[in-house]
Design a protein around this motif. Structure first.
Motif, PDB file in Angstrom:
ATOM      1  N   HIS A 160       0.974  -1.316  -0.045  1.00 15.35           N
ATOM      2  CA  HIS A 160      -0.052   0.025  -0.049  1.00 15.35           C
ATOM      3  C   HIS A 160       0.851   1.026  -0.032  1.00 15.35           C
ATOM      4  O   HIS A 160       1.661   1.147   1.093  1.00 15.35           O
ATOM      5  CB  HIS A 160      -0.805  -0.015   1.460  1.00 15.35           C
ATOM      6  CG  HIS A 160      -1.867   1.053   1.232  1.00 15.35           C
ATOM      7  ND1 HIS A 160      -2.941   1.095   0.235  1.00 15.35           N
ATOM      8  CD2 HIS A 160      -2.231   2.326   1.877  1.00 15.35           C
ATOM      9  CE1 HIS A 160      -3.852   2.180   0.770  1.00 15.35           C
ATOM     10  NE2 HIS A 160      -3.256   2.911   1.426  1.00 15.35           N
ATOM     11  N   ARG A 190      -1.692   6.826   6.594  1.00 10.88           N
ATOM     12  CA  ARG A 190      -1.978   5.516   5.865  1.00 10.88           C
ATOM     13  C   ARG A 190      -3.336   5.357   5.634  1.00 10.88           C
ATOM     14  O   ARG A 190      -3.915   3.963   5.816  1.00 10.88           O
ATOM     15  CB  ARG A 190      -1.239   4.519   6.807  1.00 10.88           C
ATOM     16  CG  ARG A 190       0.197   4.564   6.919  1.00 10.88           C
ATOM     17  CD  ARG A 190       0.915   3.456   7.811  1.00 10.88           C
ATOM     18  NE  ARG A 190       2.346   3.484   7.688  1.00 10.88           N
ATOM     19  CZ  ARG A 190       3.070   4.345   8.657  1.00 10.88           C
ATOM     20  NH1 ARG A 190       2.485   5.075   9.144  1.00 10.88           N
ATOM     21  NH2 ARG A 190       4.417   4.241   8.585  1.00 10.88           N
ATOM     22  N   HIS A 247      -5.091   1.679   4.127  1.00 11.64           N
ATOM     23  CA  HIS A 247      -4.113   0.647   4.101  1.00 11.64           C
ATOM     24  C   HIS A 247      -4.969  -0.767   4.498  1.00 11.64           C
ATOM     25  O   HIS A 247      -6.018  -1.067   4.936  1.00 11.64           O
ATOM     26  CB  HIS A 247      -3.261   0.411   5.187  1.00 11.64           C
ATOM     27  CG  HIS A 247      -3.621   0.561   6.634  1.00 11.64           C
ATOM     28  ND1 HIS A 247      -3.923  -0.744   7.286  1.00 11.64           N
ATOM     29  CD2 HIS A 247      -3.737   1.449   7.659  1.00 11.64           C
ATOM     30  CE1 HIS A 247      -4.266  -0.616   8.439  1.00 11.64           C
ATOM     31  NE2 HIS A 247      -4.424   0.789   8.624  1.00 11.64           N
ATOM     32  N   ASP A 270       4.342  -1.590   3.614  1.00 14.58           N
ATOM     33  CA  ASP A 270       4.295  -0.204   4.014  1.00 14.58           C
ATOM     34  C   ASP A 270       4.983   0.792   3.102  1.00 14.58           C
ATOM     35  O   ASP A 270       6.343   0.678   3.400  1.00 14.58           O
ATOM     36  CB  ASP A 270       4.062   0.179   5.547  1.00 14.58           C
ATOM     37  CG  ASP A 270       3.905   1.269   5.914  1.00 14.58           C
ATOM     38  OD1 ASP A 270       2.967   1.728   5.269  1.00 14.58           O
ATOM     39  OD2 ASP A 270       4.497   1.892   6.832  1.00 14.58           O
TER      40      ASP A 270
END
Length: 416
Positions: free
Chosen positions: A362, A369, A372, A380
């Motif tokens: 992602h 984030r 996600h 990440d």
């Protein structure tokens, strides 16, 4: 959209929410850099052919011509104009997509998308989702749930059981396990939707007693956990003790799904109006998935499934489980989000892993984030500004992303 920052008295303690959640809905629009944003809840991700057509027309007429599929199988409409709220609500209501204006943000129900299609699992969780949705919309008190509270209905295969539901139902042979926080009980399968509703009521009771404004079960302080067994018994549901362990399996991959259905993924979680219409062209039900894809049902036979997969591939949808783009997602990024430090959709790369698809990845424009994956392990990738990223915590230049992401997608690599 991120939650309103809570007040946390001490590290490790549950947050104190001093206001309601700010989640957007179909009636509560969020102002973004690329226009207004609407989030439409779709219990179990289910859309009829007509509803798919309405969404395609709405995003063409009022938005940017695309919809985003969320990690809960809902959709977001972006690029909406300032004064379109009334027309948007009217068109969605006429299509049956807004059954309750007072409850539209609490209809967060994820269900196993392949239920009833491939011979696996137990229980018709798609039917449970429809019944639970009707119960939610019919009870005034359920409007007090936050727009982030999540019901998860797993047909027993374990594909959605790990998605972090506040109330999770796991179907079995004639019974269903109900999980709320760390507590699990077993009830008759016929009572599953009512049990989910009663468990949500137990959470609201616990939240009121705790007094910290919790939006979700995990935000309740120690000593204020919900008591689902008492709540279910109070609703006249037979309750038995159960083991805590829940099933887990891999998400449904792109391709055929039994003899009469198929599953495809949306590139970076976005579908154009043309792609939406292509999904509905077979005349069957469309189920959007928490993996940012769509299940298409109602195909005549395996030959029809193969032909439709070829047609959807021509529309740019991900139809092959070996595609390196399977499992790759990204937040909105620039220019749609002011907080983003990069145009992450333009920078996103699949990180091809020879021989297998690799871990989900992602791309995030900032440390929030947004969107996600709800997966046990994922790569990440976070923008840090000036053409740089962190890939699984390692500083990486934009130009080096393909190699860094490919290395991180190998399951033994460091992931979030």
């Amino acid at each position: 959209m991120p939650p309103t920052p809570p007040t946390t008295p001490n590290p490790g303690e549950p947050p104190v929410r001093d206001r309601g959640d700010a989640c957007p809905g179909a009636l509560r629009l969020h102002a973004a850099d690329d226009g207004r944003l609407a989030r439409l809840r779709l219990p179990a991700g289910v859309l009829t052919v007509r509803q798919v057509g309405v969404l395609a027309s709405v995003t063409e007429d009022l938005g940017d011509g695309r919809v985003s599929v969320t990690s809960r199988g809902n959709v977001e409409l972006r690029g909406l104009g300032e004064g379109c709220g009334g027309e948007l609500a009217e068109r969605l209501s006429e299509a049956g997509l807004l059954p309750s204006p007072t409850h539209e943000r609490v209809r967060n129900i994820v269900a196993s998308p392949a239920a009833g299609l491939d011979g696996l699992g137990h229980g018709d969780v798609q039917l449970w989702a429809r019944e639970l949705d009707a119960l939610l919309c019919a009870r005034p008190w359920t409007a007090a749930l936050s727009g982030r509270f999540l019901f998860v209905l797993d047909d027993g295969r374990g594909d959605v059981a790990g998605l972090g539901g506040d109330v999770t139902l796991i179907a079995g042979e004639g019974s269903v396990r109900v999980r709320v926080g760390d507590q699990v009980v077993r009830v008759p399968a016929a009572d599953a939707p009512r049990a989910a509703l009663a468990a949500a009521g137990a959470f609201l009771d616990a939240a009121r007693t705790a007094g910290n404004g919790a939006w979700r079960v995990r935000e309740l302080p120690e000593g204020h956990e919900p008591e689902p067994a008492a709540a279910l018994a109070g609703a006249g549901i037979e309750v038995q003790a159960s083991s805590v362990e829940l099933p887990q399996c891999e998400p449904v991959t792109p391709g055929p799904l039994g003899p009469h259905a198929l599953h495809v993924l949306a590139p970076l979680g976005r579908l154009t109006a043309a792609q939406l219409r292509a999904l509905a062209a077979s005349g069957g039900e469309v189920r959007l998935t928490p993996w940012r894809g769509a299940v298409v049902t109602g195909l005549a036979d395996q030959g029809a499934v193969a032909r439709r997969l070829g047609e959807l591939d021509a529309y740019g949808l991900i139809t092959d489980p070996r595609s390196p783009w399977a499992g790759v997602g990204a937040c909105t990024g620039l220019p749609g989000c002011a907080k983003s430090l990069a145009d992450v959709r333009a920078d996103a790369v699949p990180g091809d892993v020879p021989g297998h698809r690799g871990l989900p990845v992602h791309f995030s424009g900032c440390e929030r984030r947004c969107g996600h994956p709800q997966a046990p392990a994922w790569v990440d990738v976070v923008a840090t500004g000036e053409g740089a990223y962190l890939v699984a915590g390692r500083p990486t230049l934009r130009t080096d992303l393909p190699e860094a992401v490919a290395a991180a997608r190998v399951p033994s690599a460091t992931t979030r």
